[in-house]
Design a protein around this motif. Structure first.
Motif, PDB file in Angstrom:
ATOM      1  N   MET A 207       0.855  -1.160   0.000  1.00  0.00           N
ATOM      2  CA  MET A 207       0.000   0.000   0.000  1.00  0.00           C
ATOM      3  C   MET A 207       0.904   1.226   0.000  1.00  0.00           C
ATOM      4  N   ALA A 208       0.624   2.159  -0.897  1.00  0.00           N
ATOM      5  CA  ALA A 208       1.413   3.379  -0.988  1.00  0.00           C
ATOM      6  C   ALA A 208       0.500   4.579  -0.820  1.00  0.00           C
ATOM      7  N   SER A 209       1.030   5.626  -0.171  1.00  0.00           N
ATOM      8  CA  SER A 209       0.278   6.848   0.045  1.00  0.00           C
ATOM      9  C   SER A 209       1.247   8.011   0.130  1.00  0.00           C
ATOM     10  N   GLU A 210       0.786   9.172  -0.264  1.00  0.00           N
ATOM     11  CA  GLU A 210       1.583  10.386  -0.124  1.00  0.00           C
ATOM     12  C   GLU A 210       1.919  10.629   1.353  1.00  0.00           C
ATOM     13  N   GLU A 211       1.105  10.102   2.231  1.00  0.00           N
ATOM     14  CA  GLU A 211       1.290  10.326   3.657  1.00  0.00           C
ATOM     15  C   GLU A 211       2.493   9.571   4.232  1.00  0.00           C
ATOM     16  N   ASN A 212       2.999   8.571   3.515  1.00  0.00           N
ATOM     17  CA  ASN A 212       4.140   7.779   3.976  1.00  0.00           C
ATOM     18  C   ASN A 212       5.319   7.970   3.030  1.00  0.00           C
TER      19      ASN A 212
ATOM     20  N   LEU B 105       7.643   5.759   2.306  1.00  0.00           N
ATOM     21  CA  LEU B 105       7.810   4.542   1.519  1.00  0.00           C
ATOM     22  C   LEU B 105       6.532   3.719   1.551  1.00  0.00           C
ATOM     23  N   PRO B 106       6.291   2.908   0.512  1.00  0.00           N
ATOM     24  CA  PRO B 106       5.129   2.012   0.534  1.00  0.00           C
ATOM     25  C   PRO B 106       5.234   1.015   1.690  1.00  0.00           C
ATOM     26  N   ILE B 107       4.101   0.527   2.136  1.00  0.00           N
ATOM     27  CA  ILE B 107       4.035  -0.437   3.233  1.00  0.00           C
ATOM     28  C   ILE B 107       3.600  -1.784   2.664  1.00  0.00           C
ATOM     29  N   TRP B 108       4.340  -2.839   2.974  1.00  0.00           N
ATOM     30  CA  TRP B 108       3.963  -4.187   2.554  1.00  0.00           C
ATOM     31  C   TRP B 108       3.051  -4.742   3.643  1.00  0.00           C
ATOM     32  N   VAL B 109       1.774  -4.924   3.337  1.00  0.00           N
ATOM     33  CA  VAL B 109       0.782  -5.295   4.340  1.00  0.00           C
ATOM     34  C   VAL B 109       0.700  -6.805   4.535  1.00  0.00           C
ATOM     35  N   SER B 110       0.756  -7.558   3.433  1.00  0.00           N
ATOM     36  CA  SER B 110       0.538  -8.997   3.518  1.00  0.00           C
ATOM     37  C   SER B 110       1.260  -9.706   2.384  1.00  0.00           C
TER      38      SER B 110
END
Length: 118
Positions: A1-6, A8-13
Motif C-alpha cells: 500500500m502506498a500513500s503520499e502520507e508515507n 515509503l510504501p508499506i507491505w501489508v501482507s
C-alpha cells in the motif's frame, strides 16, 4: 500500500493479490472554501515475480507500476453527500452513500465527459 502520507510504501501482507495506492485530497484550502475533501486510489495486481525481493524493494516496485496496468481506480468525495466513483477500465460509475441504509447506491451510471463543452 502506498500513500503520499508515507515516505515509503508499506507491505501489508504476503498473500494479498492486489496493491493499493492512495492519496488524500485534504488540502486545507479545500476546507476553507467548502470544497469537498476526499481520497483518490488505484488498484494493481501484485507482481508475484517480485516476491523473492526484500520487502521494502518489493513494496516500492509493486506500487510504481504504470497506470496502464491499473485494475481499478477511483475517488471518494466527503461533503454533504459521500460520493464514490470507480472504474474497472470499461466505464466509470458513481455511487452515493445512503445514510439510512449505510449502503452506496448507483446514482451516476456510465459517467462520460461530453464531447463538447458549452
Amino acid at each position: 500500500m502506498a500513500s503520499e502520507e508515507n515516505d515509503l510504501p508499506i507491505w501489508v501482507s504476503n498473500d494479498g493479490p492486489y496493491v493499493v495506492v492512495t492519496d488524500p485530497l485534504d488540502g486545507s484550502r479545500n476546507i476553507e472554501v467548502s470544497i469537498p475533501t476526499g481520497t483518490i486510489f488505484g488498484i494493481y495486481n501484485r507482481l508475484a515475480e517480485l516476491d523473492h525481493l526484500p520487502e521494502e524493494e518489493r513494496a516500492q516496485l509493486n506500487s510504481l507500476q504504470s497506470g496502464t496496468h491499473l485494475v481499478a481506480s477511483g475517488y471518494v468525495l466527503y461533503s454533504s453527500a459521500t460520493i464514490f466513483c470507480i472504474s474497472f477500465g470499461a466505464g466509470t460509475h458513481g455511487f452515493t452513500l445512503d445514510h439510512l441504509t449505510g449502503e452506496f447506491v448507483l446514482t451516476h451510471p456510465s459517467i462520460q465527459i461530453p464531447p463538447r463543452g458549452n
